[in-house]
Design an enzyme around this catalytic site. Sequence first.
Site, PDB file in Angstrom:
ATOM      1  N   PRO A  14       0.775  -1.228   0.000  1.00  0.00           N
ATOM      2  CA  PRO A  14       0.000   0.000   0.000  1.00  0.00           C
ATOM      3  C   PRO A  14       0.814   1.290   0.000  1.00  0.00           C
ATOM      4  O   PRO A  14       1.852   1.378   0.649  1.00  0.00           O
ATOM      5  CB  PRO A  14      -0.843  -0.090   1.281  1.00  0.00           C
ATOM      6  CG  PRO A  14      -0.209  -1.157   2.097  1.00  0.00           C
ATOM      7  CD  PRO A  14       0.462  -2.091   1.137  1.00  0.00           C
ATOM      8  N   ASN A  15       0.290   2.241  -0.746  1.00  0.00           N
ATOM      9  CA  ASN A  15       0.815   3.612  -0.858  1.00  0.00           C
ATOM     10  C   ASN A  15       2.081   3.734  -1.699  1.00  0.00           C
ATOM     11  O   ASN A  15       2.536   4.842  -1.972  1.00  0.00           O
ATOM     12  CB  ASN A  15       1.039   4.254   0.532  1.00  0.00           C
ATOM     13  CG  ASN A  15      -0.245   4.296   1.330  1.00  0.00           C
ATOM     14  OD1 ASN A  15      -1.244   4.820   0.846  1.00  0.00           O
ATOM     15  ND2 ASN A  15      -0.263   3.718   2.514  1.00  0.00           N
ATOM     16  N   ARG A  22       4.693  10.955  -1.490  1.00  0.00           N
ATOM     17  CA  ARG A  22       4.993  10.699  -0.077  1.00  0.00           C
ATOM     18  C   ARG A  22       6.134  11.601   0.382  1.00  0.00           C
ATOM     19  O   ARG A  22       6.660  12.404  -0.389  1.00  0.00           O
ATOM     20  CB  ARG A  22       5.310   9.203   0.127  1.00  0.00           C
ATOM     21  CG  ARG A  22       4.102   8.329  -0.222  1.00  0.00           C
ATOM     22  CD  ARG A  22       4.324   6.873   0.050  1.00  0.00           C
ATOM     23  NE  ARG A  22       4.356   6.564   1.471  1.00  0.00           N
ATOM     24  CZ  ARG A  22       4.443   5.334   1.956  1.00  0.00           C
ATOM     25  NH1 ARG A  22       4.481   4.301   1.132  1.00  0.00           N
ATOM     26  NH2 ARG A  22       4.478   5.126   3.267  1.00  0.00           N
ATOM     27  N   TYR A  27      11.434   9.027   0.989  1.00  0.00           N
ATOM     28  CA  TYR A  27      11.221   8.165  -0.180  1.00  0.00           C
ATOM     29  C   TYR A  27      11.795   8.706  -1.484  1.00  0.00           C
ATOM     30  O   TYR A  27      11.697   8.053  -2.526  1.00  0.00           O
ATOM     31  CB  TYR A  27       9.728   7.870  -0.342  1.00  0.00           C
ATOM     32  CG  TYR A  27       9.176   7.075   0.823  1.00  0.00           C
ATOM     33  CD1 TYR A  27       9.574   5.749   1.026  1.00  0.00           C
ATOM     34  CD2 TYR A  27       8.287   7.637   1.731  1.00  0.00           C
ATOM     35  CE1 TYR A  27       9.089   5.016   2.098  1.00  0.00           C
ATOM     36  CE2 TYR A  27       7.794   6.914   2.805  1.00  0.00           C
ATOM     37  CZ  TYR A  27       8.198   5.608   2.976  1.00  0.00           C
ATOM     38  OH  TYR A  27       7.718   4.877   4.038  1.00  0.00           O
ATOM     39  N   ASN A  78       8.000  -5.773  -1.174  1.00  0.00           N
ATOM     40  CA  ASN A  78       7.978  -4.651  -0.249  1.00  0.00           C
ATOM     41  C   ASN A  78       6.544  -4.580   0.271  1.00  0.00           C
ATOM     42  O   ASN A  78       5.666  -4.037  -0.388  1.00  0.00           O
ATOM     43  CB  ASN A  78       8.359  -3.336  -0.948  1.00  0.00           C
ATOM     44  CG  ASN A  78       8.398  -2.174   0.034  1.00  0.00           C
ATOM     45  OD1 ASN A  78       7.899  -2.285   1.155  1.00  0.00           O
ATOM     46  ND2 ASN A  78       8.976  -1.058  -0.377  1.00  0.00           N
ATOM     47  N   ALA A  81       3.341  -0.876   4.689  1.00  0.00           N
ATOM     48  CA  ALA A  81       2.867  -0.875   6.083  1.00  0.00           C
ATOM     49  C   ALA A  81       2.415  -2.256   6.547  1.00  0.00           C
ATOM     50  O   ALA A  81       2.458  -2.550   7.756  1.00  0.00           O
ATOM     51  CB  ALA A  81       1.748   0.147   6.255  1.00  0.00           C
ATOM     52  N   GLU A 102      12.630  -9.662   1.301  1.00  0.00           N
ATOM     53  CA  GLU A 102      11.847  -8.511   1.764  1.00  0.00           C
ATOM     54  C   GLU A 102      12.682  -7.254   1.513  1.00  0.00           C
ATOM     55  O   GLU A 102      13.869  -7.229   1.861  1.00  0.00           O
ATOM     56  CB  GLU A 102      11.578  -8.680   3.267  1.00  0.00           C
ATOM     57  CG  GLU A 102      10.874  -7.507   3.921  1.00  0.00           C
ATOM     58  CD  GLU A 102      10.805  -7.675   5.458  1.00  0.00           C
ATOM     59  OE1 GLU A 102      11.142  -8.765   5.983  1.00  0.00           O
ATOM     60  OE2 GLU A 102      10.434  -6.682   6.121  1.00  0.00           O
ATOM     61  N   HIS A 104      12.827  -2.804   1.544  1.00  0.00           N
ATOM     62  CA  HIS A 104      12.268  -1.511   1.936  1.00  0.00           C
ATOM     63  C   HIS A 104      13.122  -0.404   1.348  1.00  0.00           C
ATOM     64  O   HIS A 104      14.351  -0.510   1.329  1.00  0.00           O
ATOM     65  CB  HIS A 104      12.239  -1.366   3.465  1.00  0.00           C
ATOM     66  CG  HIS A 104      11.404  -2.418   4.118  1.00  0.00           C
ATOM     67  ND1 HIS A 104      10.024  -2.374   4.116  1.00  0.00           N
ATOM     68  CD2 HIS A 104      11.750  -3.564   4.741  1.00  0.00           C
ATOM     69  CE1 HIS A 104       9.562  -3.455   4.718  1.00  0.00           C
ATOM     70  NE2 HIS A 104      10.590  -4.199   5.109  1.00  0.00           N
ATOM     71  N   ARG A 111      13.435   4.424  11.954  1.00  0.00           N
ATOM     72  CA  ARG A 111      12.243   5.278  11.946  1.00  0.00           C
ATOM     73  C   ARG A 111      11.398   5.035  13.210  1.00  0.00           C
ATOM     74  O   ARG A 111      11.918   4.598  14.220  1.00  0.00           O
ATOM     75  CB  ARG A 111      11.466   5.024  10.652  1.00  0.00           C
ATOM     76  CG  ARG A 111      12.325   5.371   9.404  1.00  0.00           C
ATOM     77  CD  ARG A 111      11.565   5.142   8.115  1.00  0.00           C
ATOM     78  NE  ARG A 111      10.375   5.986   8.035  1.00  0.00           N
ATOM     79  CZ  ARG A 111       9.385   5.796   7.136  1.00  0.00           C
ATOM     80  NH1 ARG A 111       9.476   4.816   6.257  1.00  0.00           N
ATOM     81  NH2 ARG A 111       8.350   6.597   7.130  1.00  0.00           N
TER      82      ARG A 111
END
Length: 154
Positions: A14-15, A22, A27, A78, A81, A102, A104, A111
């Site tokens: 998502p997003n 963003r 990002y 990825n 969230a 995985e 990111h 963070r």
Amino acid sequence: MSSSHAKVFVLNGPNLGRLDLRNSSIYGDMNFEKLKEFIEIHARESGFEADVRQSDSETTLITWLHEAADATLPVIINPAAFTHYSYAIRDAVEMLKGPVIEVHLSNPLAREEFRHTSVISGVVTGTIGGFGPDSYRLALIALKGIVEKVSFNL
Ligand code: DQA
């Protein structure tokens, strides 16, 4: 595209489809279309044909993971969230038969505290984060190393 390239699913949560809208200090400025092109180019360099997909829907991501499991495809994911709380995605990742990495863009460990937990990391081959789009490029290089050493049905 050359069919001699092994297929890899590159799934995005998502997003990420609105990446350029963003927080750019986290990002960067790349939009999702450009990220997709970047991944496709580097996939070819590593001997893969990347099928890059993005969805805001947990259901859709799970359907794609089932598709990858049924086809014994390697996966780069990825989960965005969903990384931090989706046991449903974790369970689907656990069912994959090929290697799964995985990724990111940011470094979640640097963070907010809620990002320090990944419910996905425990069922993947490895995790790469913090290098922006290069996280995907590094994942493709890692995957190439894995598939060259490990025999499994691509
Ligand atoms: C992300 C990190 C997650 O914490 C966040 O929710 C995202 C993107 C990353 O690529 O840095 O949406 O997965």
